[in-house]
Design a protein around this motif. Structure first.
Motif, PDB file in Angstrom:
ATOM      1  N   VAL A 189     -13.742 -12.715 -12.061  1.00 58.77           N
ATOM      2  CA  VAL A 189     -12.669 -11.863 -12.316  1.00 58.77           C
ATOM      3  C   VAL A 189     -12.957 -10.551 -11.733  1.00 58.77           C
ATOM      4  O   VAL A 189     -14.082  -9.756 -12.120  1.00 58.77           O
ATOM      5  CB  VAL A 189     -12.107 -11.899 -13.672  1.00 58.77           C
ATOM      6  CG1 VAL A 189     -11.151 -10.797 -13.854  1.00 58.77           C
ATOM      7  CG2 VAL A 189     -11.563 -13.264 -14.197  1.00 58.77           C
ATOM      8  N   ILE A 190     -12.325  -9.912 -11.133  1.00 64.81           N
ATOM      9  CA  ILE A 190     -12.604  -8.535 -10.650  1.00 64.81           C
ATOM     10  C   ILE A 190     -11.588  -7.650 -11.099  1.00 64.81           C
ATOM     11  O   ILE A 190     -10.058  -7.900 -11.140  1.00 64.81           O
ATOM     12  CB  ILE A 190     -12.548  -8.330  -9.098  1.00 64.81           C
ATOM     13  CG1 ILE A 190     -13.507  -9.204  -8.496  1.00 64.81           C
ATOM     14  CG2 ILE A 190     -12.671  -7.064  -8.578  1.00 64.81           C
ATOM     15  CD1 ILE A 190     -13.398  -9.587  -7.061  1.00 64.81           C
TER      16      ILE A 190
ATOM     17  N   ARG B 274     -11.331  -0.080  -1.894  1.00 59.08           N
ATOM     18  CA  ARG B 274     -13.014  -0.423  -1.716  1.00 59.08           C
ATOM     19  C   ARG B 274     -13.660  -1.325  -2.745  1.00 59.08           C
ATOM     20  O   ARG B 274     -14.371  -2.258  -2.192  1.00 59.08           O
ATOM     21  CB  ARG B 274     -13.683   1.185  -1.767  1.00 59.08           C
ATOM     22  CG  ARG B 274     -15.187   0.851  -1.336  1.00 59.08           C
ATOM     23  CD  ARG B 274     -15.930   2.664  -1.415  1.00 59.08           C
ATOM     24  NE  ARG B 274     -15.088   3.164  -0.463  1.00 59.08           N
ATOM     25  CZ  ARG B 274     -15.507   3.461   0.987  1.00 59.08           C
ATOM     26  NH1 ARG B 274     -16.511   2.762   1.359  1.00 59.08           N
ATOM     27  NH2 ARG B 274     -14.894   4.326   1.427  1.00 59.08           N
ATOM     28  N   PRO B 275     -13.313  -0.995  -3.897  1.00 58.65           N
ATOM     29  CA  PRO B 275     -13.908  -2.124  -5.034  1.00 58.65           C
ATOM     30  C   PRO B 275     -13.621  -3.708  -4.674  1.00 58.65           C
ATOM     31  O   PRO B 275     -14.480  -4.400  -4.809  1.00 58.65           O
ATOM     32  CB  PRO B 275     -13.600  -1.669  -6.246  1.00 58.65           C
ATOM     33  CG  PRO B 275     -12.507  -0.432  -6.115  1.00 58.65           C
ATOM     34  CD  PRO B 275     -12.727  -0.038  -4.705  1.00 58.65           C
ATOM     35  N   LEU B 276     -12.338  -3.702  -4.400  1.00 61.51           N
ATOM     36  CA  LEU B 276     -11.748  -5.107  -4.052  1.00 61.51           C
ATOM     37  C   LEU B 276     -12.593  -5.541  -2.891  1.00 61.51           C
ATOM     38  O   LEU B 276     -13.055  -6.661  -3.038  1.00 61.51           O
ATOM     39  CB  LEU B 276     -10.311  -5.129  -4.003  1.00 61.51           C
ATOM     40  CG  LEU B 276      -9.627  -6.292  -3.378  1.00 61.51           C
ATOM     41  CD1 LEU B 276      -9.920  -7.334  -4.753  1.00 61.51           C
ATOM     42  CD2 LEU B 276      -8.304  -6.319  -3.170  1.00 61.51           C
TER      43      LEU B 276
ATOM     44  N   ALA C 252     -16.010  -6.281  -3.674  1.00 61.44           N
ATOM     45  CA  ALA C 252     -16.288  -7.721  -4.562  1.00 61.44           C
ATOM     46  C   ALA C 252     -16.148  -8.776  -3.820  1.00 61.44           C
ATOM     47  O   ALA C 252     -16.726  -9.964  -4.032  1.00 61.44           O
ATOM     48  CB  ALA C 252     -15.410  -7.345  -5.739  1.00 61.44           C
ATOM     49  N   LEU C 253     -15.454  -8.679  -2.641  1.00 67.73           N
ATOM     50  CA  LEU C 253     -14.980  -9.865  -1.982  1.00 67.73           C
ATOM     51  C   LEU C 253     -16.337 -10.204  -0.883  1.00 67.73           C
ATOM     52  O   LEU C 253     -16.092 -11.140  -0.098  1.00 67.73           O
ATOM     53  CB  LEU C 253     -13.892  -9.718  -0.997  1.00 67.73           C
ATOM     54  CG  LEU C 253     -12.527 -10.157  -2.149  1.00 67.73           C
ATOM     55  CD1 LEU C 253     -11.213  -9.363  -1.280  1.00 67.73           C
ATOM     56  CD2 LEU C 253     -12.436 -11.255  -2.190  1.00 67.73           C
ATOM     57  N   GLY C 254     -17.327  -9.178  -0.920  1.00 64.14           N
ATOM     58  CA  GLY C 254     -18.341  -9.307   0.331  1.00 64.14           C
ATOM     59  C   GLY C 254     -18.165  -8.444   1.165  1.00 64.14           C
ATOM     60  O   GLY C 254     -18.790  -8.712   2.383  1.00 64.14           O
ATOM     61  N   TYR C 255     -17.010  -7.755   1.372  1.00 69.11           N
ATOM     62  CA  TYR C 255     -16.825  -6.782   2.820  1.00 69.11           C
ATOM     63  C   TYR C 255     -17.439  -5.569   2.369  1.00 69.11           C
ATOM     64  O   TYR C 255     -17.264  -4.980   1.363  1.00 69.11           O
ATOM     65  CB  TYR C 255     -15.205  -6.950   3.035  1.00 69.11           C
ATOM     66  CG  TYR C 255     -14.817  -8.019   3.533  1.00 69.11           C
ATOM     67  CD1 TYR C 255     -14.590  -8.340   4.909  1.00 69.11           C
ATOM     68  CD2 TYR C 255     -14.488  -9.021   2.569  1.00 69.11           C
ATOM     69  CE1 TYR C 255     -14.198  -9.561   5.689  1.00 69.11           C
ATOM     70  CE2 TYR C 255     -13.972 -10.314   3.242  1.00 69.11           C
ATOM     71  CZ  TYR C 255     -13.888 -10.585   4.597  1.00 69.11           C
ATOM     72  OH  TYR C 255     -13.289 -11.748   5.099  1.00 69.11           O
TER      73      TYR C 255
END
Ligand SMILES: [Zn+2]
Length: 224
Positions: free
Chosen positions: A183-184, A200-202, A205-208
């Motif tokens: 969960v982010i 940016r944080p999303l 968190a997805l690895g990008y």
């Protein structure tokens, strides 16, 4: 070895999302400690003291409550959620016990700094276990006690939890990633039906990663 730990609200939500609770949860039962009172509160030492009392005097395996909340709004994880608590006689199997460190027979709720956090904690529990507002119960419904204190009203408490839940989902939509069920949480808001999320944080968190230096013709480049 039973332990307790302090968590932020964000950590509490993450803990709920990531914790497997292998028992059915039907209700969240609200308590006050009565003693220690808010004035006797000394942070996590007070929580440890309650646990030692429950183990040493009552003979329980751990703190009877799952979550404790201090008058300063600090949140403490106590007995693990997957284990039944020891907080409401005959009703522990399918409930979560949340206790305010307070004596709301005497302490004025309006002077108590932990209620807002408590509402948010209970709202998060309702959401996690998919429970209706009426699943919020006061200990005194099931025992000849005043717990969680005569100065708290159940209907008002429920209203405040609903409001806290709406605030939480309005300001911090949760994005659930599968299959890891991570969960982010990131800042977001809904405008005209469109959810606008801080990228940016999303993305991270997805690895990008966001490649600002590739910014070109209104395009933003994300790369793993
Ligand atoms: Zn109680």
């Amino acid at each position: 070895m039973p332990t307790e730990r302090e968590v932020s609200m964000e950590e509490f939500r993450r803990h709920l999302a990531q914790t497997r609770v292998g028992r059915r949860i039907d209700e969240v039962v609200i308590h006050h400690t009565w003693r220690p009172t808010a004035a006797q509160y000394r942070g996590i030492e007070t929580v440890r003291g309650v646990r030692r009392y429950h183990m040493g005097v009552r003979g329980w395996s751990d703190n009877g409550y799952h979550v404790m909340i201090g008058p300063d709004g600090r949140v403490f994880l106590c007995r693990p959620l997957h284990r039944s608590g020891a907080h409401v006689s005959g009703r522990n199997a399918h409930t979560v016990g949340v206790s305010f460190i307070a004596n709301f027979d005497l302490d004025k709720p309006e002077d108590y700094g932990g209620l807002e956090t408590g509402y948010a904690v209970v709202a998060a529990l309702l959401e996690r276990f998919d429970l209706p507002t009426k699943a919020i119960r006061f200990h005194r419904e099931f025992a000849p006690k005043t717990c969680p204190g005569l100065k708290l009203s159940l209907s008002e408490f429920r209203r405040e939890v609903v409001a806290a839940g709406a605030r939480a989902s309005g300001s911090r939509p949760r994005i659930v990633l599968l299959p890891e069920s991570r969960v982010i949480e990131c800042d977001a808001q809904v405008q005209d039906g469109v959810t606008r999320v801080e990228l940016r944080p999303l993305a991270e968190a997805l690895g990008y990663r966001i490649h600002d230096h590739l910014r070109d013709q209104g395009k933003l480049y994300l790369a793993r």
